[in-house]
Enzyme design. Structure first.
Site, mmCIF file in Angstrom:
data_model
loop_
_atom_site.group_PDB
_atom_site.id
_atom_site.type_symbol
_atom_site.label_atom_id
_atom_site.label_comp_id
_atom_site.label_asym_id
_atom_site.label_seq_id
_atom_site.Cartn_x
_atom_site.Cartn_y
_atom_site.Cartn_z
ATOM 1 N N TYR A 158 10.767 -11.009 3.599
ATOM 2 C CA TYR A 158 11.713 -12.117 3.798
ATOM 3 C C TYR A 158 12.537 -12.279 2.530
ATOM 4 C CZ TYR A 158 13.231 -16.824 5.331
ATOM 5 O OH TYR A 158 13.970 -17.922 5.713
ATOM 6 N N LYS A 180 13.558 -9.693 7.096
ATOM 7 C CA LYS A 180 14.322 -10.846 7.550
ATOM 8 C C LYS A 180 15.333 -11.109 6.452
ATOM 9 C CE LYS A 180 14.065 -15.771 8.685
ATOM 10 N NZ LYS A 180 13.205 -16.981 8.840
#
Length: 286
Positions: A47, A75
């Protein structure tokens, strides 16, 4: 380690944010994610959200991380479209690039991205799913139409720090009390007025459950503070039990929860209360 603990309680994968506050070097970031992937036997999604962590994972570093066994994708919430496009261009086969910004999802998919890990999908799962599905099918006109409808909501859900606004929206649908924990505070009156107006504009009024508004689909995400909530699971189990003959999709970070809800759907005449009690005693904090 939190990732190993998540695996031990049944998580199917890990979303691992870049270390925040300490501002590690790029080499430090590589070694961190290498260690996380080595500690678990489930897929790891990196992330990258420098606005919250204070450090950006560069595309060069991410390409090194992508070669580590167990790293499944990223992400991407850097907001840097040039960097995101570079990642999409250079990524190894099987490495998924997922948007971390709802408003940039369509653009990312058009550039070759794979999907989104979304805020808006909590309250509008069908619309977000349709936008991603049509974009991936290269039906850009339909995807653009859906994005145009959702764009005011994308903005409104960040009128104050995330997740304050989405907590408010989901509380109005019956999921939780709508208030975050400190240091986050309840949504202001001005924020509530803006969100209520936007929701009304797209036909999703607060007070309606997503299962009542969205055609033949209910999505409940179990993650973060929801893991271990018997009450939350009870509500979703009831929705599943009451939707006989309809299509129900459950997205869960715990395979045990998914399996339990599947069993409820397969046996609509069974005593849900008894089944839930047995499941909770084994797996959940009540």
């Amino acid at each position: 380690m939190l990732s190993r603990s998540a695996q031990d309680i049944g998580a199917d994968g890990v979303l691992s944010i870049a270390p925040y506050y300490v501002k590690p070097t790029q080499e430090g970031l590589f070694r961190h994610f290498e260690a996380v992937a080595d500690a678990v036997d489930i897929p790891v999604i990196v992330y990258n959200i420098p606005g919250r962590t204070g450090v950006n994972i560069t595309s060069d570093t991410l390409m090194r991380i992508a070669e580590v066994d167990g790293i499944a994708g990223v992400k991407e919430a850097s907001g840097n479209m040039a960097q995101i496009q570079d990642v999409i261009r250079r990524r190894p086969e099987g490495f998924e690039v997922l948007s971390g910004d709802d408003a940039l999802t369509l653009a990312m998919i058009c550039l070759g991205g794979d999907g989104v890990i979304s805020v808006t999908s909590n309250c509008c799962p069908a619309l977000m799913s349709d936008m991603v599905r049509t974009a991936r099918a290269e039906d850009v006109a339909t995807a653009r139409s859906i994005q145009s409808k959702l764009l005011p909501l994308f903005s409104a859900l960040f009128v104050e720090s995330n997740p304050i606004p989405i907590k408010y929206v989901m509380g109005g649908m019956g999921y939780g009390n709508g208030e975050p924990r400190l240091p986050l505070t309840p949504l202001s009156e001005a924020g509530r007025e803006r969100i209520d107006q936007v929701l009304k504009g797209i036909g999703l009024a607060r007070g309606h459950r997503a299962s009542e508004v969205l055609t033949m689909i209910t999505v409940m995400k179990f993650g973060g503070t929801s893991v271990g909530s018997a009450e939350a699971l009870k509500r979703v189990a009831k929705i599943v039990a009451d939707t006989e003959g309809e299509k129900v999709v459950v997205v869960s970070a715990m395979s045990g929860i998914t399996n339990f809800l599947v069993s409820v759907a397969d046996n609509p005449q069974a005593d849900t209360e008894v089944a839930l009690s047995e499941f909770a005693n084994k797996h959940l904090m009540t």
